[in-house]
Design a protein around this motif. Sequence first.
Motif, short mmCIF file in Angstrom:
data_model
loop_
_atom_site.label_atom_id
_atom_site.label_comp_id
_atom_site.label_asym_id
_atom_site.label_seq_id
_atom_site.Cartn_x
_atom_site.Cartn_y
_atom_site.Cartn_z
N GLY A 1 0.83 -1.21 0.00
CA GLY A 1 0.00 0.00 0.00
C GLY A 1 0.85 1.25 0.00
O GLY A 1 2.02 1.23 0.35
N ALA A 2 0.27 2.36 -0.47
CA ALA A 2 0.97 3.64 -0.44
C ALA A 2 1.20 4.03 1.02
O ALA A 2 0.47 3.58 1.91
CB ALA A 2 0.13 4.69 -1.15
N THR A 3 2.22 4.87 1.23
CA THR A 3 2.50 5.35 2.59
C THR A 3 1.24 5.93 3.21
O THR A 3 0.92 5.68 4.37
CB THR A 3 3.58 6.46 2.53
N VAL A 4 0.52 6.70 2.39
CA VAL A 4 -0.68 7.38 2.89
C VAL A 4 -1.75 6.36 3.30
O VAL A 4 -2.52 6.58 4.23
CB VAL A 4 -1.20 8.39 1.84
N ALA A 5 -1.75 5.21 2.63
CA ALA A 5 -2.74 4.17 2.96
C ALA A 5 -2.45 3.54 4.32
O ALA A 5 -3.28 2.82 4.87
CB ALA A 5 -2.76 3.10 1.88
N ARG A 6 -1.26 3.81 4.88
CA ARG A 6 -0.89 3.22 6.16
C ARG A 6 -1.06 4.21 7.31
O ARG A 6 -0.68 3.91 8.44
CB ARG A 6 0.54 2.71 6.10
N THR A 7 -1.60 5.40 7.02
CA THR A 7 -1.75 6.44 8.03
C THR A 7 -2.44 5.93 9.30
O THR A 7 -1.98 6.16 10.41
CB THR A 7 -2.55 7.63 7.47
N PHE A 8 -3.58 5.25 9.11
CA PHE A 8 -4.33 4.74 10.26
C PHE A 8 -4.22 3.21 10.29
O PHE A 8 -5.20 2.51 10.55
CB PHE A 8 -5.78 5.19 10.19
N ILE B 1 -13.83 14.79 9.67
CA ILE B 1 -13.06 15.15 8.48
C ILE B 1 -11.71 15.74 8.88
O ILE B 1 -10.67 15.41 8.30
CB ILE B 1 -13.86 16.12 7.58
N LEU B 2 -11.72 16.58 9.91
CA LEU B 2 -10.45 17.15 10.38
C LEU B 2 -9.52 16.04 10.86
O LEU B 2 -8.34 16.02 10.53
CB LEU B 2 -10.70 18.14 11.53
N PHE B 3 -10.07 15.11 11.62
CA PHE B 3 -9.27 13.99 12.12
C PHE B 3 -8.59 13.25 10.97
O PHE B 3 -7.38 13.02 10.97
CB PHE B 3 -10.16 13.05 12.93
N PHE B 4 -9.38 12.91 9.97
CA PHE B 4 -8.89 12.14 8.83
C PHE B 4 -7.82 12.93 8.04
O PHE B 4 -6.73 12.42 7.75
CB PHE B 4 -10.07 11.79 7.92
N LEU C 1 -0.16 14.87 8.59
CA LEU C 1 0.97 14.51 9.47
C LEU C 1 1.83 13.45 8.80
O LEU C 1 3.06 13.53 8.79
CB LEU C 1 0.45 13.97 10.80
N ARG C 2 1.16 12.46 8.25
CA ARG C 2 1.85 11.36 7.58
C ARG C 2 2.70 11.89 6.42
O ARG C 2 3.83 11.45 6.18
CB ARG C 2 0.83 10.35 7.07
N GLY C 3 2.16 12.86 5.67
CA GLY C 3 2.87 13.38 4.50
C GLY C 3 3.94 14.40 4.86
O GLY C 3 5.07 14.31 4.38
N LEU C 4 3.61 15.35 5.71
CA LEU C 4 4.54 16.45 5.99
C LEU C 4 5.68 16.01 6.90
O LEU C 4 6.79 16.48 6.79
CB LEU C 4 3.80 17.64 6.61
N GLY D 1 4.82 5.43 14.22
CA GLY D 1 3.85 4.37 13.96
C GLY D 1 2.43 4.92 13.90
O GLY D 1 2.17 6.05 14.32
N TRP D 2 1.52 4.12 13.38
CA TRP D 2 0.18 4.62 13.08
C TRP D 2 -0.65 4.92 14.30
O TRP D 2 -1.53 5.78 14.27
CB TRP D 2 -0.56 3.67 12.13
N VAL D 3 -0.39 4.25 15.43
CA VAL D 3 -1.20 4.50 16.63
C VAL D 3 -0.97 5.93 17.12
O VAL D 3 -1.91 6.67 17.42
CB VAL D 3 -0.89 3.48 17.75
N ILE D 4 0.31 6.32 17.16
CA ILE D 4 0.66 7.68 17.61
C ILE D 4 0.09 8.72 16.63
O ILE D 4 -0.46 9.74 17.04
CB ILE D 4 2.20 7.85 17.71
N VAL D 5 0.23 8.44 15.32
CA VAL D 5 -0.29 9.36 14.31
C VAL D 5 -1.80 9.53 14.50
O VAL D 5 -2.33 10.65 14.46
CB VAL D 5 0.03 8.86 12.87
N THR D 6 -2.48 8.41 14.74
CA THR D 6 -3.94 8.46 14.93
C THR D 6 -4.29 9.28 16.17
O THR D 6 -5.19 10.13 16.13
CB THR D 6 -4.49 7.02 15.06
N LEU D 7 -3.58 9.05 17.27
CA LEU D 7 -3.86 9.79 18.50
C LEU D 7 -3.57 11.28 18.32
O LEU D 7 -4.34 12.14 18.76
CB LEU D 7 -3.02 9.23 19.66
N ALA D 8 -2.44 11.59 17.65
CA ALA D 8 -2.08 12.99 17.42
C ALA D 8 -3.15 13.68 16.56
O ALA D 8 -3.54 14.82 16.83
CB ALA D 8 -0.71 13.08 16.75
N SER D 9 -3.64 12.98 15.53
CA SER D 9 -4.68 13.56 14.66
C SER D 9 -5.95 13.81 15.45
O SER D 9 -6.60 14.84 15.28
CB SER D 9 -5.03 12.63 13.51
N ALA D 10 -6.32 12.83 16.29
CA ALA D 10 -7.54 12.98 17.09
C ALA D 10 -7.43 14.18 18.02
O ALA D 10 -8.35 14.99 18.13
CB ALA D 10 -7.80 11.71 17.88
#
Length: 269
Positions: free
Chosen positions: A62-69, A135-138, A144-147, A156-165
């Motif tokens: 999968g693309a990097t972006v597909a691994r965000t969550f 929508i903001l969360f997503f 975050l994943r891209g920049l 890792g994705w758990v931290i990215v998910t928590l930071a986005s939330a």
Amino acid sequence: MMGPSHALSGAAVWLTGSWALDQFADYHQSPLALAVGTAVCAGGALFPDLDLSGKVTRNQGGATVARTFGVFSLFIAEVMEKISLGVYYATKLSRDPRRNNGHRTLTHTLPFTALVGWGTTALCTAYGKWAVVSILFFMIGLALRGLFDQWAERAGWVIVTLASAAAAWFTFANLPGDRGYPMIGLAVGVGCFVHILGDMITKAGVPILWPIPIKRRMWLMIGLPNGIALRTGSKAEVIVLRTALTVLSVLATLGLVAPSVLQRFNIEV
Ligand SMILES: [Zn+2]
């Protein structure tokens, strides 16, 4: 183009556009609205590549972006890829080649861009605060994943998910309701459009004319000719393009915040 370049181009275009509106149309945004628009546009500039799925059952590829969550976004990518491939076959003409995956098809077209922008606005209008915060969360997750790709990779994705939330919730709690909603749809749409332009300057191109049939082809890939096209991951992309986009973003931000900072300085001195 790689993920970070896409995200950075989304941010640069939003900041530059905001600066132009501020200068020439007298349209001013609060620092928070500006930050939200920039993050959503950067996230939107990665959204079309959510059509690059991996092996969701084995949690691979999968693309990097597909691994965000994690496996959740990998599943979304799988669904998006299959829908894209379905639309490809449903609309393909005799000269369009056979394909076995839907990457760089439906999500890289202008009708899709318009639909996503309109759909985002419609969701925000219909469901109000819950749509906005989702929508903001997503989008913040994608941004975050891209920049900050290296940080996101380590964290890792758990931290990215928590930071986005956390970022989505903070924004939601502080953003006034009267102005933010239409801008979110616009930022997503502009982001998708910037992504398409980014892919057009690479070799493979995008089916920008879909659904206009040309020479018995509906999915004609259009991009720069090989001689001048940008090679994905080349020095021209990673060093020259990203530096230029960063400088542009910084200048636009300075242009947006400098007047108020100077004003404060004058008053205090
Ligand atoms: Zn793409």
